[in-house]
Design an enzyme around this catalytic site. Structure first.
Site, PDB file in Angstrom:
ATOM      1  N   SER A  40       0.836  -1.210   0.000  1.00  0.00           N
ATOM      2  CA  SER A  40       0.000   0.000   0.000  1.00  0.00           C
ATOM      3  C   SER A  40       0.867   1.255   0.000  1.00  0.00           C
ATOM      4  CB  SER A  40      -0.892   0.027   1.242  1.00  0.00           C
ATOM      5  OG  SER A  40      -1.838  -1.011   1.173  1.00  0.00           O
ATOM      6  N   ARG A 141     -13.566  -7.093 -11.233  1.00  0.00           N
ATOM      7  CA  ARG A 141     -13.787  -6.526  -9.886  1.00  0.00           C
ATOM      8  C   ARG A 141     -14.578  -5.213  -9.966  1.00  0.00           C
ATOM      9  NH1 ARG A 141      -8.172  -6.647  -6.788  1.00  0.00           N
ATOM     10  NH2 ARG A 141      -9.505  -5.944  -5.081  1.00  0.00           N
ATOM     11  N   ASP A 336      -6.737  -8.218   4.461  1.00  0.00           N
ATOM     12  CA  ASP A 336      -5.869  -8.994   3.563  1.00  0.00           C
ATOM     13  C   ASP A 336      -5.275 -10.220   4.247  1.00  0.00           C
ATOM     14  OD1 ASP A 336      -6.377  -7.205   1.543  1.00  0.00           O
ATOM     15  OD2 ASP A 336      -4.543  -6.048   1.853  1.00  0.00           O
ATOM     16  N   ARG A 367     -12.103 -14.842  -2.015  1.00  0.00           N
ATOM     17  CA  ARG A 367     -11.215 -15.482  -1.030  1.00  0.00           C
ATOM     18  C   ARG A 367     -11.965 -16.350  -0.019  1.00  0.00           C
ATOM     19  NH1 ARG A 367      -6.811 -10.511  -0.373  1.00  0.00           N
ATOM     20  NH2 ARG A 367      -5.644 -11.091  -2.232  1.00  0.00           N
TER      21      ARG A 367
HETATM   22  C1  S3P Z   1      -5.529  -1.386  -0.087  1.00  0.00           C
HETATM   23  C2  S3P Z   1      -6.727  -1.406   0.536  1.00  0.00           C
HETATM   24  C3  S3P Z   1      -7.485  -2.652   0.791  1.00  0.00           C
HETATM   25  C4  S3P Z   1      -6.631  -3.892   0.617  1.00  0.00           C
HETATM   26  C5  S3P Z   1      -5.769  -3.811  -0.588  1.00  0.00           C
HETATM   27  C6  S3P Z   1      -4.852  -2.604  -0.537  1.00  0.00           C
HETATM   28  C7  S3P Z   1      -4.870  -0.074  -0.293  1.00  0.00           C
HETATM   29  O1  S3P Z   1      -8.573  -2.685  -0.111  1.00  0.00           O
HETATM   30  O2  S3P Z   1      -7.444  -5.034   0.552  1.00  0.00           O
HETATM   31  O3  S3P Z   1      -4.938  -4.979  -0.677  1.00  0.00           O
HETATM   32  O4  S3P Z   1      -3.657  -0.047  -0.576  1.00  0.00           O
HETATM   33  O5  S3P Z   1      -5.551   0.942  -0.184  1.00  0.00           O
HETATM   34  P1  S3P Z   1      -9.955  -1.974   0.272  1.00  0.00           P
HETATM   35  O6  S3P Z   1      -9.586  -0.646   0.752  1.00  0.00           O
HETATM   36  O7  S3P Z   1     -10.763  -1.894  -0.960  1.00  0.00           O
HETATM   37  O8  S3P Z   1     -10.550  -2.854   1.320  1.00  0.00           O
END
Ligand code: S3P
Length: 449
Positions: A40, A141, A336, A367
């Site tokens: 992230s 998605r 995650d 998942r």
């Molecule tokens: C992420 C936010 C999450 C996470 C993804 C990375 C991000 O998704 O599942 O792997 O970097 O902002 P969501 O915010 O849609 O839940």
């Protein structure tokens, strides 16, 4: 002698099978390891560097396929990004509002963060036309979660199924600021709207039902954006017409990658592992809270702050796990990590319930279904719930053929499950791990002693 025989069998189109045979003499997982940079934070460092003025230097960038997708999109938009490496990546920003109109489709590959965050930036850049797409998984998605609020800001976006699926076409516009009440706690949605607000006159606010990861807020502030945050209502406001300035970013190790070793070290008897330099931002440490509830033995050592993010070394020793219930506001803090938590639950005493996690059905794969099917194939007792799983722990696993469904976190979760299974486990399409953890197999070999 190695305690587990781990082989990689290459196949066509860069696909490979990971074959894991635990030796009966296997004792434990030992050693001191580092995990790759936080995914992230890596995306955000590249993106904010690209829209800032001046130079951004990134240390510890994740070299996985997802950040590579971000880098290639932002290069097409005009940013100069040096060759990616973990030591030092240089981004010469173009300044907010200055994207060049790309001469080709922006391809986000497998990365939801890339496409959703980038959409906020593209939609708010007047006078340019953009097209974005991704791989098979990303093209299935839901994009309506960001398209709808952007449309409320007057964005023009077109795509299949009522503008909800990539490929998407975007005609950049001067947008109107909004106060968006998001129905889901999603950092991708929150960040998309905040990024759109940067180049929009006025104040743009996002309120979410529970706090999602706050890396965007931290990094936007560090780059010079004006933000106000109301922790009571989970609201963030960004001031428009922002000016961002290049920064030095140090990316900590990814707690989502560390999670595989925290569970492996907990379930394989006699283990003692140190995972160094892991980001422990409170919006991401749900995994530590959940494993603590399950009776795991994990110590945070050497806690410090690095470039605006809390970091620690995590020491895990094996322990007898017990079941727990994971639901409510903790879910966004460990979303995650649910695939690997399901593995922990399989080896825990009692029945673990995971609820309020319907979001898992729209990740890189479904998942819930995929983890339940694959672990059940190895002998686990998992029942799918509409928004989670019920996992009856304590049944022994037996190695067999399983499949990642091209989802990185599924591939790695199954590899960890196989460490406690008898016989041989073959994980098909294991190459998916490289999305977030290119060296996963090497580290697996290193710690199995
Ligand atoms: C992420 C936010 C999450 C996470 C993804 C990375 C991000 O998704 O599942 O792997 O970097 O902002 P969501 O915010 O849609 O839940």
């Amino acid at each position: 002698m190695s305690a587990a025989v781990i082989t990689v069998e290459n196949q066509e189109n860069a696909a490979h099978k990971l074959i894991i045979q635990r030796s009966p003499s296997m004792l434990s997982l030992q050693g001191s390891i580092r995990v790759p940079g936080d995914k992230s934070i890596s995306h955000r460092a590249l993106m904010l560097g690209a829209i800032a003025e001046g130079e951004t230097q990134i240390e510890g960038l994740l070299l996985g396929e997802d950040p590579r997708s971000t880098a290639s999109c932002f290069r097409l938009l005009g940013a100069e990004i040096s060759e990616l490496n973990t030591e030092f990546v240089r981004v010469k920003g173009i300044g907010l509002g200055n994207f060049q109109e790309p001469v080709d489709v922006l391809n986000a590959g497998n990365s939801g963060t890339t496409i959703r965050l980038m959409l906020g930036l593209l939609a708010s850049h007047p006078g340019r036309f953009f097209t974005v797409t991704g791989d098979d998984s990303l093209r299935s998605r839901p994009m309506s979660r960001v398209v709808k609020p952007l449309q409320q800001m007057t964005a023009q976006i077109w795509g299949r199924k009522g503008n909800s699926l990539a490929p998407l076409a975007i005609q950049g516009q001067a947008l109107k600021p909004i106060h968006y009440h998001s129905p889901i706690a999603s950092a991708q949605v929150k960040s998309c709207i905040l990024l759109a607000g940067l180049n929009t006159e006025g104040k743009t606010t996002v309120t979410e039902p529970a706090l999602s990861r706050d890396h965007s807020e931290r990094m936007l502030r560090a780059f010079g954006a004006e933000l106000s945050i109301d922790p009571e209502t989970h609201s963030v406001t960004v001031m428009g017409n922002a000016k961002l300035y290049g920064q030095k970013v140090v990316v900590p190790g990814d707690i989502s990658s560390a999670a595989f070793w925290l569970v492996a070290g907990s379930i394989v008897p006699g283990s003692d592992l140190l995972v160094e330099n892991v980001g422990v931002n409170p919006t991401r440490t749900g995994i530590l809270a959940a494993l603590a509830m399950m009776g795991a033995d994990i110590q945070l050592e050497n806690q410090r702050e690095v470039a605006g993010e809390p970091v620690a070394d995590l020491r895990v020793r094996s322990s007898r796990l017990k079941s727990c219930t994971i639901e409510g506001d903790i879910i966004p803090r460990l979303i995650d990590e649910i695939p690997i938590l399901a593995v922990a639950a399989v080896f825990a005493e009692g029945t673990t319930i995971i609820r309020d996690a319907a979001e898992l059905r729209v990740k890189e794969s479904d998942r819930i279904t995929v983890m339940a099917q694959q672990l059940n194939q190895m002998g686990a007792k998992i029942t799918e719930l509409p928004d989670g799983m019920e996992i009856i722990g304590g049944t022994p696993l037996v190695g067999t053929d399983v499949d990642s469904h091209t989802d990185h976190r599924i591939a790695m979760s199954l590899a960890i499950a196989s460490l406690n299974a008898t016989g041989t486990t073959t994980i098909h399409r294991a190459e998916a791990a490289a999305i977030s953890y290119p060296n996963f197999t090497n580290t697996l070999v290193e710690v199995c002693r």
